[in-house]
Structures are given as structure tokens and as C-alpha cells.
Design a protein around this motif. Structure first.
Motif, PDB file in Angstrom:
ATOM      1  N   PHE A 159       0.828  -1.209   0.000  1.00  0.00           N
ATOM      2  CA  PHE A 159       0.000   0.000   0.000  1.00  0.00           C
ATOM      3  C   PHE A 159       0.864   1.262   0.000  1.00  0.00           C
ATOM      4  O   PHE A 159       0.461   2.297  -0.548  1.00  0.00           O
ATOM      5  CB  PHE A 159      -0.958  -0.003   1.200  1.00  0.00           C
ATOM      6  CG  PHE A 159      -0.326   0.327   2.522  1.00  0.00           C
ATOM      7  CD1 PHE A 159      -0.301   1.633   2.985  1.00  0.00           C
ATOM      8  CD2 PHE A 159       0.240  -0.661   3.307  1.00  0.00           C
ATOM      9  CE1 PHE A 159       0.279   1.949   4.196  1.00  0.00           C
ATOM     10  CE2 PHE A 159       0.826  -0.366   4.520  1.00  0.00           C
ATOM     11  CZ  PHE A 159       0.842   0.949   4.977  1.00  0.00           C
ATOM     12  N   VAL A 160       2.067   1.176   0.570  1.00  0.00           N
ATOM     13  CA  VAL A 160       2.986   2.322   0.533  1.00  0.00           C
ATOM     14  C   VAL A 160       3.445   2.571  -0.899  1.00  0.00           C
ATOM     15  O   VAL A 160       3.505   3.720  -1.358  1.00  0.00           O
ATOM     16  CB  VAL A 160       4.193   2.073   1.459  1.00  0.00           C
ATOM     17  CG1 VAL A 160       5.248   3.173   1.273  1.00  0.00           C
ATOM     18  CG2 VAL A 160       3.750   2.011   2.904  1.00  0.00           C
ATOM     19  N   ALA A 161       3.761   1.485  -1.612  1.00  0.00           N
ATOM     20  CA  ALA A 161       4.179   1.614  -3.009  1.00  0.00           C
ATOM     21  C   ALA A 161       3.047   2.091  -3.895  1.00  0.00           C
ATOM     22  O   ALA A 161       3.294   2.567  -5.007  1.00  0.00           O
ATOM     23  CB  ALA A 161       4.706   0.271  -3.523  1.00  0.00           C
ATOM     24  N   ASN A 162       1.808   1.990  -3.430  1.00  0.00           N
ATOM     25  CA  ASN A 162       0.668   2.504  -4.186  1.00  0.00           C
ATOM     26  C   ASN A 162       0.415   3.985  -3.909  1.00  0.00           C
ATOM     27  O   ASN A 162       0.102   4.758  -4.816  1.00  0.00           O
ATOM     28  CB  ASN A 162      -0.602   1.721  -3.845  1.00  0.00           C
ATOM     29  CG  ASN A 162      -0.541   0.279  -4.307  1.00  0.00           C
ATOM     30  OD1 ASN A 162       0.191  -0.048  -5.242  1.00  0.00           O
ATOM     31  ND2 ASN A 162      -1.276  -0.586  -3.650  1.00  0.00           N
ATOM     32  N   LEU A 163       0.543   4.378  -2.642  1.00  0.00           N
ATOM     33  CA  LEU A 163       0.192   5.740  -2.241  1.00  0.00           C
ATOM     34  C   LEU A 163       1.311   6.750  -2.473  1.00  0.00           C
ATOM     35  O   LEU A 163       1.064   7.856  -2.958  1.00  0.00           O
ATOM     36  CB  LEU A 163      -0.213   5.763  -0.769  1.00  0.00           C
ATOM     37  CG  LEU A 163      -1.582   5.185  -0.422  1.00  0.00           C
ATOM     38  CD1 LEU A 163      -1.777   5.150   1.088  1.00  0.00           C
ATOM     39  CD2 LEU A 163      -2.682   6.007  -1.073  1.00  0.00           C
ATOM     40  N   LEU A 164       2.528   6.369  -2.114  1.00  0.00           N
ATOM     41  CA  LEU A 164       3.639   7.319  -2.179  1.00  0.00           C
ATOM     42  C   LEU A 164       3.832   7.918  -3.569  1.00  0.00           C
ATOM     43  O   LEU A 164       3.984   9.140  -3.701  1.00  0.00           O
ATOM     44  CB  LEU A 164       4.921   6.645  -1.694  1.00  0.00           C
ATOM     45  CG  LEU A 164       6.152   7.545  -1.579  1.00  0.00           C
ATOM     46  CD1 LEU A 164       5.888   8.692  -0.613  1.00  0.00           C
ATOM     47  CD2 LEU A 164       7.366   6.738  -1.127  1.00  0.00           C
ATOM     48  N   PRO A 165       3.840   7.112  -4.652  1.00  0.00           N
ATOM     49  CA  PRO A 165       4.014   7.707  -5.980  1.00  0.00           C
ATOM     50  C   PRO A 165       2.918   8.717  -6.334  1.00  0.00           C
ATOM     51  O   PRO A 165       3.184   9.720  -7.006  1.00  0.00           O
ATOM     52  CB  PRO A 165       3.963   6.493  -6.923  1.00  0.00           C
ATOM     53  CG  PRO A 165       4.394   5.350  -6.076  1.00  0.00           C
ATOM     54  CD  PRO A 165       3.821   5.632  -4.736  1.00  0.00           C
ATOM     55  N   ALA A 166       1.688   8.458  -5.882  1.00  0.00           N
ATOM     56  CA  ALA A 166       0.591   9.384  -6.185  1.00  0.00           C
ATOM     57  C   ALA A 166       0.790  10.723  -5.485  1.00  0.00           C
ATOM     58  O   ALA A 166       0.402  11.774  -6.003  1.00  0.00           O
ATOM     59  CB  ALA A 166      -0.745   8.768  -5.763  1.00  0.00           C
ATOM     60  N   LEU A 167       1.418  10.679  -4.313  1.00  0.00           N
ATOM     61  CA  LEU A 167       1.585  11.901  -3.522  1.00  0.00           C
ATOM     62  C   LEU A 167       2.750  12.752  -4.000  1.00  0.00           C
ATOM     63  O   LEU A 167       2.824  13.935  -3.640  1.00  0.00           O
ATOM     64  CB  LEU A 167       1.775  11.539  -2.045  1.00  0.00           C
ATOM     65  CG  LEU A 167       0.604  10.780  -1.393  1.00  0.00           C
ATOM     66  CD1 LEU A 167       0.918  10.474   0.059  1.00  0.00           C
ATOM     67  CD2 LEU A 167      -0.690  11.567  -1.512  1.00  0.00           C
ATOM     68  N   VAL A 168       3.654  12.180  -4.778  1.00  0.00           N
ATOM     69  CA  VAL A 168       4.811  12.960  -5.248  1.00  0.00           C
ATOM     70  C   VAL A 168       4.729  13.261  -6.740  1.00  0.00           C
ATOM     71  O   VAL A 168       5.670  13.808  -7.308  1.00  0.00           O
ATOM     72  CB  VAL A 168       6.138  12.253  -4.917  1.00  0.00           C
ATOM     73  CG1 VAL A 168       6.313  12.121  -3.416  1.00  0.00           C
ATOM     74  CG2 VAL A 168       6.210  10.888  -5.583  1.00  0.00           C
ATOM     75  N   GLY A 169       3.620  12.884  -7.380  1.00  0.00           N
ATOM     76  CA  GLY A 169       3.374  13.338  -8.743  1.00  0.00           C
ATOM     77  C   GLY A 169       4.051  12.568  -9.851  1.00  0.00           C
ATOM     78  O   GLY A 169       4.383  13.157 -10.891  1.00  0.00           O
ATOM     79  N   VAL A 170       4.252  11.253  -9.698  1.00  0.00           N
ATOM     80  CA  VAL A 170       4.843  10.489 -10.801  1.00  0.00           C
ATOM     81  C   VAL A 170       3.822  10.324 -11.921  1.00  0.00           C
ATOM     82  O   VAL A 170       2.613  10.456 -11.713  1.00  0.00           O
ATOM     83  CB  VAL A 170       5.316   9.098 -10.329  1.00  0.00           C
ATOM     84  CG1 VAL A 170       6.279   9.217  -9.161  1.00  0.00           C
ATOM     85  CG2 VAL A 170       4.132   8.214  -9.931  1.00  0.00           C
ATOM     86  N   LYS A 171       4.311  10.046 -13.115  1.00  0.00           N
ATOM     87  CA  LYS A 171       3.425   9.862 -14.256  1.00  0.00           C
ATOM     88  C   LYS A 171       2.617   8.572 -14.093  1.00  0.00           C
ATOM     89  O   LYS A 171       3.157   7.526 -13.730  1.00  0.00           O
ATOM     90  CB  LYS A 171       4.224   9.806 -15.560  1.00  0.00           C
ATOM     91  CG  LYS A 171       4.941  11.103 -15.915  1.00  0.00           C
ATOM     92  CD  LYS A 171       5.661  10.961 -17.240  1.00  0.00           C
ATOM     93  CE  LYS A 171       6.360  12.262 -17.644  1.00  0.00           C
ATOM     94  NZ  LYS A 171       7.453  12.606 -16.691  1.00  0.00           N
ATOM     95  N   PHE A 172       1.322   8.664 -14.402  1.00  0.00           N
ATOM     96  CA  PHE A 172       0.439   7.513 -14.223  1.00  0.00           C
ATOM     97  C   PHE A 172       0.872   6.350 -15.103  1.00  0.00           C
ATOM     98  O   PHE A 172       0.845   5.192 -14.669  1.00  0.00           O
ATOM     99  CB  PHE A 172      -1.008   7.910 -14.535  1.00  0.00           C
ATOM    100  CG  PHE A 172      -1.992   6.781 -14.388  1.00  0.00           C
ATOM    101  CD1 PHE A 172      -2.193   6.176 -13.163  1.00  0.00           C
ATOM    102  CD2 PHE A 172      -2.709   6.330 -15.486  1.00  0.00           C
ATOM    103  CE1 PHE A 172      -3.098   5.125 -13.020  1.00  0.00           C
ATOM    104  CE2 PHE A 172      -3.611   5.280 -15.363  1.00  0.00           C
ATOM    105  CZ  PHE A 172      -3.806   4.682 -14.124  1.00  0.00           C
ATOM    106  N   ARG A 173       1.270   6.623 -16.351  1.00  0.00           N
ATOM    107  CA  ARG A 173       1.667   5.529 -17.245  1.00  0.00           C
ATOM    108  C   ARG A 173       2.893   4.811 -16.711  1.00  0.00           C
ATOM    109  O   ARG A 173       3.008   3.584 -16.851  1.00  0.00           O
ATOM    110  CB  ARG A 173       1.917   6.055 -18.663  1.00  0.00           C
ATOM    111  CG  ARG A 173       3.071   7.029 -18.810  1.00  0.00           C
ATOM    112  CD  ARG A 173       3.288   7.379 -20.275  1.00  0.00           C
ATOM    113  NE  ARG A 173       4.392   8.300 -20.467  1.00  0.00           N
ATOM    114  CZ  ARG A 173       4.267   9.621 -20.450  1.00  0.00           C
ATOM    115  NH1 ARG A 173       3.073  10.172 -20.248  1.00  0.00           N
ATOM    116  NH2 ARG A 173       5.318  10.402 -20.637  1.00  0.00           N
ATOM    117  N   ASN A 174       3.830   5.542 -16.091  1.00  0.00           N
ATOM    118  CA  ASN A 174       5.000   4.895 -15.500  1.00  0.00           C
ATOM    119  C   ASN A 174       4.607   4.059 -14.289  1.00  0.00           C
ATOM    120  O   ASN A 174       5.171   2.987 -14.047  1.00  0.00           O
ATOM    121  CB  ASN A 174       6.039   5.940 -15.096  1.00  0.00           C
ATOM    122  CG  ASN A 174       6.716   6.578 -16.295  1.00  0.00           C
ATOM    123  OD1 ASN A 174       6.658   6.041 -17.407  1.00  0.00           O
ATOM    124  ND2 ASN A 174       7.354   7.712 -16.089  1.00  0.00           N
TER     125      ASN A 174
END
Length: 243
Positions: A159-174
Motif C-alpha cells: 500500500f505504501v508503493a501505491n500511495l507514495l508515488p501518487a503523492l509525489v506526482g509520478v506519471k500515471f503511465r510509468n
């Protein structure tokens, strides 16, 4: 334009998805912690196998739907569900269904976080200066490698690997790409254990999860971690040398 002007307004409605996920996760943690277990699978194995033989597609669709809900709401039982995929569908089909469901669920929670708090934090990062700005630029340069590491390192909760990227603005396709590919090694291991659950149940035993710590299992995964980290190390060294 100042940073405050470019930052999205934080209307209460933007936090509804994350609040729903949090509430369901808290309630589900109490309700389902004794339900999604090996004992439940043991008690219902004949019913599930009979239904699979009569309606393989229907059971596969139901399995994926349940697994998506478990991942999207961070409910307990993901490991048991992964092994159930192997028990019911075999190694190849089970791995495919596990990866598909986990990826869809991860994307759901990613989008919920991005639509809410993530949009605000991303805007703040974009307007930041100093060390935060350097960290942001470093993440952008190594985005795919960092995302792969989050998926491959066993110590990072899913769940951390799911939430953290969303909170720092990574590209959705990546995020989608690295999730779908990065969870395959772990999915194969859990599904493989699940394939042998029938024999374990017949002996009246309990699945031995110590296999997950065996060198021949951890070794390849750690090797993939090193490969994922190499671009980060190389880019860091190049940056320090100025070329």
C-alpha cells in the motif's frame, strides 16, 4: 504567478476518495481479518473447486473483483488471496489473474490519492526550491527505476508503493508499467506456493511461508533490485562528475 496561485484549492470533496479508502480499510481490518485466511479456504475448497469446474470464467471474474477490492482498500488477506489464485487456477492463469487484479487495485488507490491530496502536494513540489527541488528533479530523472525499486524491495509494504508515488506526482503511465511488471516476481512466488495448497490441506498442515525467505527465492528478487537501482547510481555519479 506566486506558488499559492498555482496550488490547487483544497475543496473538501477532493478528500472523499481517500477518506472512503481509510474508513473501509479500518472497518475491513476488523471485519475480514478472520475471514480471508487459509482456514476459510480449507473449509470451502471443495465448493470453490466445484464451482471452478462448472464456471471457470465466472469464478475468475469474481476472484479478480475481490482481489481488486482488497488492494484498492488496503484490506488484509492479499497474500492469502494470491495463493488462492494459484490453488484455484494453477501457476500460469493464477499468476496472470493475480497480477491483473493487483495492478487494477493499485491504479484505483493511486488515482484516488492523486485526485485528492496528491494534486495539492504535487503542486507544492512543483513550486518548491532548494533541497526539495533537487529531490524532485532526481525523482523525475530516475522515476521508472525508483518505482521498480518500490515494487521489488520486499520490505516496502504494497500500500505504501501505491500511495507514495501518487503523492509525489509520478506519471500515471510509468506507475502502471512498473506496477504490472514489478509485481510479477512476487506474484509468481505466492502463486507457486498456492499451487501446492491442496497437498498441504490433505496432510492437515498449514502453508509454510518460510519459503519466501529462502536464498533461491530472495536472491533473484534482490538481483532485480540491484538492476533497478543501477540507473539511479549511474545518474548520481554522472551528476557529481558533471557529465
Amino acid at each position: 504567478m506566486c506558488a499559492s496561485d498555482s496550488t490547487p484549492k483544497r475543496g473538501p470533496a477532493r478528500y472523499i476518495p481517500l477518506l472512503v479508502i481509510l474508513c473501509v480499510a479500518l472497518v475491513g481490518g476488523f471485519v475480514f481479518r478472520d475471514w480471508l485466511t487459509f482456514e476459510t479456504l480449507r473449509q470451502n475448497r471443495e465448493t470453490l473447486l466445484a464451482f471452478r469446474d462448472q464456471n471457470f470464467v465466472g469464478l475468475a471474474a469474481g476472484f479478480v473483483a475481490v482481489y481488486v477490492g482488497i488492494v484498492a482498500f488496503s484490506l488484509p488477506g492479499a497474500a492469502v488471496t494470491s495463493m488462492t489464485g494459484g490453488f484455484l487456477f494453477g501457476l500460469i492463469a493464477g499468476t496472470a489473474l493475480n497480477v491483473t487484479a493487483a495492478t487494477i487495485g493499485a491504479c484505483a488507490i493511486f488515482l484516488a490519492a492523486r485526485w485528492g491530496l496528491g494534486a495539492y502536494l504535487t503542486a507544492r513540489l512543483e513550486a518548491s526550491e532548494g533541497r526539495v527541488k533537487r529531490l524532485k528533479e532526481g525523482l523525475r530523472e530516475n522515476e521508472i527505476s525508483v518505482l521498480f525499486l518500490l515494487r521489488l524491495v520486499p520490505a516496502v509494504p504494497f500500500f505504501v508503493a501505491n500511495l507514495l508515488p501518487a503523492l509525489v506526482g509520478v506519471k500515471f503511465r510509468n506507475f502502471v508499467l512498473t506496477t504490472a511488471l514489478g509485481i510479477i516476481p512476487g506474484a509468481i512466488v505466492y502463486t507457486w506456493i498456492g499451487v501446492g495448497l491442496g497437498e498441504v490441506f490433505d496432510r492437515g498442515g498449514t502453508p509454510d511461508l518460510s519459503l519466501l525467505r529462502e536464498p533461491h527465492v530472495l536472491g533473484p528478487i534482490l538481483g532485480l533490485c540491484i538492476l533497478a537501482a543501477l540507473p539511479i547510481v549511474i545518474n548520481t555519479l554522472r551528476g557529481r562528475k558533471g557529465f
